[in-house]
Structures are given as structure tokens and as C-alpha cells.
Design an enzyme around this catalytic site. Structure first.
Site, PDB file in Angstrom:
ATOM      1  N   LYS A  13       3.607  -7.894   6.053  1.00 52.40           N
ATOM      2  CA  LYS A  13       4.274  -6.982   6.981  1.00 52.40           C
ATOM      3  C   LYS A  13       5.565  -7.602   7.514  1.00 52.40           C
ATOM      4  O   LYS A  13       6.566  -6.910   7.670  1.00 52.40           O
ATOM      5  CB  LYS A  13       3.326  -6.569   8.105  1.00 52.40           C
ATOM      6  CG  LYS A  13       2.307  -5.556   7.580  1.00 52.40           C
ATOM      7  CD  LYS A  13       1.455  -4.926   8.632  1.00 52.40           C
ATOM      8  CE  LYS A  13       0.663  -3.764   8.023  1.00 52.40           C
ATOM      9  NZ  LYS A  13      -0.640  -3.582   8.607  1.00 52.40           N
ATOM     10  N   LYS A  30       0.813   6.026   3.533  1.00 51.36           N
ATOM     11  CA  LYS A  30       1.318   6.825   4.655  1.00 51.36           C
ATOM     12  C   LYS A  30       2.732   6.399   5.008  1.00 51.36           C
ATOM     13  O   LYS A  30       3.562   7.194   5.390  1.00 51.36           O
ATOM     14  CB  LYS A  30       0.438   6.615   5.890  1.00 51.36           C
ATOM     15  CG  LYS A  30      -0.962   7.108   5.741  1.00 51.36           C
ATOM     16  CD  LYS A  30      -1.679   6.941   7.070  1.00 51.36           C
ATOM     17  CE  LYS A  30      -3.112   6.504   6.861  1.00 51.36           C
ATOM     18  NZ  LYS A  30      -3.324   5.073   7.176  1.00 51.36           N
ATOM     19  N   LYS A  81       2.171   2.588  -5.049  1.00 43.06           N
ATOM     20  CA  LYS A  81       0.921   2.980  -4.384  1.00 43.06           C
ATOM     21  C   LYS A  81       1.209   4.064  -3.334  1.00 43.06           C
ATOM     22  O   LYS A  81       2.137   3.922  -2.541  1.00 43.06           O
ATOM     23  CB  LYS A  81       0.307   1.765  -3.681  1.00 43.06           C
ATOM     24  CG  LYS A  81      -0.996   2.088  -2.952  1.00 43.06           C
ATOM     25  CD  LYS A  81      -1.410   0.963  -2.004  1.00 43.06           C
ATOM     26  CE  LYS A  81      -1.226   1.310  -0.547  1.00 43.06           C
ATOM     27  NZ  LYS A  81      -2.306   2.025   0.106  1.00 43.06           N
TER      28      LYS A  81
HETATM   29  P1  ATP Z   1      -0.350   2.410   5.641  1.00 39.67           P
HETATM   30  O1  ATP Z   1       0.899   2.798   4.877  1.00 39.67           O
HETATM   31  O2  ATP Z   1      -0.236   2.607   7.125  1.00 39.67           O
HETATM   32  O3  ATP Z   1      -0.925   1.068   5.251  1.00 39.67           O
HETATM   33  P2  ATP Z   1      -2.192   3.706   3.843  1.00 39.67           P
HETATM   34  O4  ATP Z   1      -1.840   5.045   3.334  1.00 39.67           O
HETATM   35  O5  ATP Z   1      -2.015   2.528   2.922  1.00 39.67           O
HETATM   36  O6  ATP Z   1      -1.428   3.513   5.218  1.00 39.67           O
HETATM   37  P3  ATP Z   1      -4.573   2.674   5.069  1.00 39.67           P
HETATM   38  O7  ATP Z   1      -4.832   3.119   6.483  1.00 39.67           O
HETATM   39  O8  ATP Z   1      -3.971   1.318   4.833  1.00 39.67           O
HETATM   40  O9  ATP Z   1      -3.687   3.790   4.354  1.00 39.67           O
HETATM   41  O10 ATP Z   1      -5.906   2.773   4.244  1.00 39.67           O
HETATM   42  C1  ATP Z   1      -6.957   3.670   4.586  1.00 39.67           C
HETATM   43  C2  ATP Z   1      -7.944   3.717   3.438  1.00 39.67           C
HETATM   44  O11 ATP Z   1      -7.380   4.449   2.359  1.00 39.67           O
HETATM   45  C3  ATP Z   1      -8.328   2.340   2.894  1.00 39.67           C
HETATM   46  O12 ATP Z   1      -9.708   2.353   2.580  1.00 39.67           O
HETATM   47  C4  ATP Z   1      -7.490   2.208   1.631  1.00 39.67           C
HETATM   48  O13 ATP Z   1      -8.112   1.366   0.668  1.00 39.67           O
HETATM   49  C5  ATP Z   1      -7.402   3.665   1.166  1.00 39.67           C
HETATM   50  N1  ATP Z   1      -6.128   3.915   0.458  1.00 39.67           N
HETATM   51  C6  ATP Z   1      -4.900   3.930   1.009  1.00 39.67           C
HETATM   52  N2  ATP Z   1      -3.960   4.221   0.075  1.00 39.67           N
HETATM   53  C7  ATP Z   1      -4.632   4.376  -1.097  1.00 39.67           C
HETATM   54  C8  ATP Z   1      -4.234   4.677  -2.437  1.00 39.67           C
HETATM   55  N3  ATP Z   1      -2.969   4.887  -2.756  1.00 39.67           N
HETATM   56  N4  ATP Z   1      -5.188   4.761  -3.387  1.00 39.67           N
HETATM   57  C9  ATP Z   1      -6.487   4.556  -3.072  1.00 39.67           C
HETATM   58  N5  ATP Z   1      -6.944   4.269  -1.830  1.00 39.67           N
HETATM   59  C10 ATP Z   1      -6.030   4.177  -0.853  1.00 39.67           C
HETATM   60 MG    MG Z   2      -2.322   0.460   3.718  1.00 46.87          MG
END
Ligand code: ATP
Ligand code: MG
Length: 333
Positions: free
Chosen positions: A121, A203, A200
Site C-alpha cells: 500500500k 474496488k 485483478k
Molecule cells: P480493495 O481494492 O479495497 O482491496 P477488493 O475489490 O480487492 O477491494 P477486498 O475487500 O480486498 O476487495 O476483498 C474482499 C474479498 O473479495 C476477499 O475475499 C478477496 O479475496 C475477494 N476478491 C476481491 N477481488 C477479487 C477478484 N478480482 N477475484 C476474486 N476474488 C476477489
Molecule cells: Mg483487495
């Protein structure tokens, strides 16, 4: 022991959380939410929206509030059931912050400094606030406060659960056997869902397809999935974000048909994207209806969350009290 017995069947306590750091998307759905909603049938599921964690990166009260409520409505619309599982908002059970402080005193600064997620980060340009630095201790408190036995996580979270195990072992050694040492479960079958740019889906990368946005926004996102320059009369690449995202909605036989459609010349990417859009709308139609209902009946959402907060608090109080006793905080003997 947190194991729950129902009709003689042993249910394991599984815990998982999601940050309300933005709109939930297909990656969250296929990577986590769908699995959790299924888990509540066979496990003693503890699932929560971790708004304290999201504070490490969101410094806008209205945004955090909206994201939190939206994430809760998304889960409820998709089938999370506050009777079958314990589903709550992290800050409704503030005992977790007290446990974070208690645990902080057995965590070495060196352990936090080795945190790869923290280092990532920083490398992405985020400011190093103390919340971000000690995030793994809050996560350890989340896990230990509820006697979690199994924590299913993606590869990105593996180190945090290992840290939790280290912290629990250190605490138990110092103060007595209070916390369950959680097992880590990495779902090998689950693959990372790519975003519309091929990275990937996240969010925070502005590359996601939301589960519940209006039709036009979803259509636009689908139509902008990155593709190569193959012409209509050429075969298409099946190792592409479009193919991977589409496959998530299909069974094995349908995936073979999709492969055929990709590799046989004659179809343009635009047509494939249009069918993917219809597929997405079809898949989520009943959930979208429920989501709209919840939006218009916020009281029922608050009620579900209240039930969850009460269930979670009861468990939290038990573990927190033991930790308070062991560390000398409960001075009235
Ligand atoms: P941020 O960008 O804030 O990190 P994020 O979209 O990566 O958000 P997280 O809150 O980090 O989401 O992850 C929430 C859950 O969703 C976790 O269990 C993570 O493994 C799953 N997840 C997030 N993005 C993916 C993806 N692209 N494919 C599969 N699983 C995902
Ligand atoms: Mg994440």
C-alpha cells in the site's frame, strides 16, 4: 471451543469479512460472497462488513456510511440470512477495538513492519497512518474475538492470518489458553476474476463490473472489457478477460460452447459482450429485485443487522472478558 452442535452435526465456526471500500463487484461475488452465502448452510458462519478497516483508506464520513450500508444490502439481497448466520457491521461490536489494544501489547513492531500488504500500500502511494500499519492487529482481534476456527482467505490475505496465529500463540503463552488458534483455508479452486482492463478486478482500481448498478452502467462496463484486435472473420483469444468473466456464469458444457464460439470465426467481440451483458442481468435478476426491495425497506435491513450485532456481541463479550481477566483489567475480584 467455538464449535456448534446442531442435531448432532458439528458445525465449524468460519469467519470472513469484506471492506466497504467501494462498490462490490463480480470479483467479490465469485471470489467471496457466493461462497459465504453457501457456507451458512453447512457452517456456523460469522460474516461481517469491516468498516473499521476501511477507515484506514477512506476519510470521508458520507462515503464510508454509504459504502457500509450498500455492502450490507448487497449481501442480504444475495441471500445472507441473519437467522442462519451471524452477519453484522464491525463497528456495531466495538469490543473489537478493546481487544486490538490488548493484543497490541504482545505484538512486536518488527512483525508489523514485515507486513507485505502494508508495504504494497505504501508502494502504491498511500500515506502511512497508524491504522494502516496496525491493520493486522485489528484483523487478529476480529478473528480471535469470535473463536473462529476456520478463516477462508484469498492468497493476498494469507500473511495476515499467519500473523493472527502468531499473535494468538504469543498471547496464550503469556496469559493462558484463551484464544482458539484459527486454521487458514485458501480456496485453491477459486481464481482471480480479471477486471475490464485485464488486471485483478478491485474496488479501488476503477476496473470493476458492479453487481448492483443500474443496467446502463453495467452495459457500459461490459462493452468496455479490454479485447485484442481480432476481426470478425478470425478466431478469438480464450485466454482473455472477456472469456474468463463470461465463464464464471456458465457450467462446464456451456464453457465448451463458449470456447467454440470464440475459436470459430464469424462472431465479433461486440456480439459476445452483448450476450455476456444479458447473461449477467439474467443471473442477478432475482437478487436485483430483492436489492430494490431492501433499499425501499431500510428498517428491515437495520433489523437484520441488529440481530447480527447482538449475536456477535454475545460471543465477543465472552472472549473479551476472559482476556480482560487474564491481563488484569478486571480489577474487582
Ligand atoms: P480493495 O481494492 O479495497 O482491496 P477488493 O475489490 O480487492 O477491494 P477486498 O475487500 O480486498 O476487495 O476483498 C474482499 C474479498 O473479495 C476477499 O475475499 C478477496 O479475496 C475477494 N476478491 C476481491 N477481488 C477479487 C477478484 N478480482 N477475484 C476474486 N476474488 C476477489
Ligand atoms: Mg483487495
Amino acid at each position: 471451543m467455538a464449535t456448534l452442535f446442531i442435531f448432532g452435526v458439528i458445525l465449524k465456526r468460519v469467519l470472513s469479512g469484506i471492506q466497504p471500500s467501494g462498490q462490490l463487484h463480480l470479483g467479490n461475488y465469485f471470489g467471496m460472497m457466493k461462497r459465504m452465502i453457501h457456507y451458512q448452510e453447512e457452517n456456523d458462519l460469522f460474516c461481517f462488513i469491516v468498516d473499521y478497516h476501511a477507515m484506514t483508506t477512506i476519510h470521508d464520513g458520507n462515503r464510508l456510511r454509504d459504502n457500509t450500508l450498500n455492502a450490507a444490502m448487497d449481501f442480504l439481497a444475495l441471500g445472507m440470512d441473519s437467522e442462519k448466520s451471524t452477519f453484522w457491521i464491525q463497528s456495531d461490536v466495538p469490543q473489537v477495538t478493546e481487544l486490538t489494544w490488548i493484543l497490541s501489547n504482545v505484538v512486536s513492531v518488527g512483525l508489523m513492519e514485515r507486513g507485505t500488504s502494508y508495504k504494497d500500500k505504501l508502494a502504491k502511494g498511500l500515506k502511512a497512518n497508524m491504522g494502516l500499519f496496525s491493520y493486522p492487529i485489528l484483523m487478529a482481534a476480529d478473528i480471535l474475538l469470535f473463536g473462529s476456527e476456520v478463516v477462508p482467505v484469498g492468497k493476498d490475505q494469507k500473511q495476515h492470518v499467519e500473523m493472527t496465529r502468531d499473535i494468538a500463540i504469543r498471547f496464550n503463552k503469556t496469559f493462558g489458553n484463551i484464544f482458539t488458534i484459527p486454521e487458514l483455508e485458501i480456496d485453491k479452486g477459486s481464481q482471480l476474476v480479471p477486471g475490464i482492463d485485464g488486471q485483478k478486478m478491485s474496488k479501488s482500481y476503477n476496473n470493476s463490473i458492479p453487481i448492483f448498478d443500474d443496467e446502463n452502467t453495467i452495459r457500459k462496463k461490459v462493452m468496455s472489457i479490454m479485447t485484442d484486435s481480432s476481426k470478425v472473420d478470425e478466431g478469438k483469444n480464450t485466454d482473455s478477460p472477456l472469456f474468463k468473466i463470461y465463464s464464471l456464469f456458465l457450467n462446464e458444457e456451456e464453457i465448451l460452447e463458449l470456447k467454440e464460439r470464440f475459436t470459430t470465426p464469424g462472431t465479433g467481440y461486440g456480439d459476445i459482450k452483448k450476450s455476456l451483458f444479458l447473461q449477467i442481468m439474467d443471473h442477478f435478476r432475482p437478487f436485483r429485485e430483492k436489492r430494490t426491495y431492501l433499499e425501499n425497506h431500510k428498517d428491515s435491513v437495520y433489523e437484520s443487522l441488529q440481530i447480527g450485532a447482538e449475536k456477535a456481541s454475545t460471543v465477543a463479550e465472552k472472549y473479551l472478558n476472559q482476556a480482560r481477566n487474564a491481563t488484569g483489567l478486571n480489577y474487582r475480584v
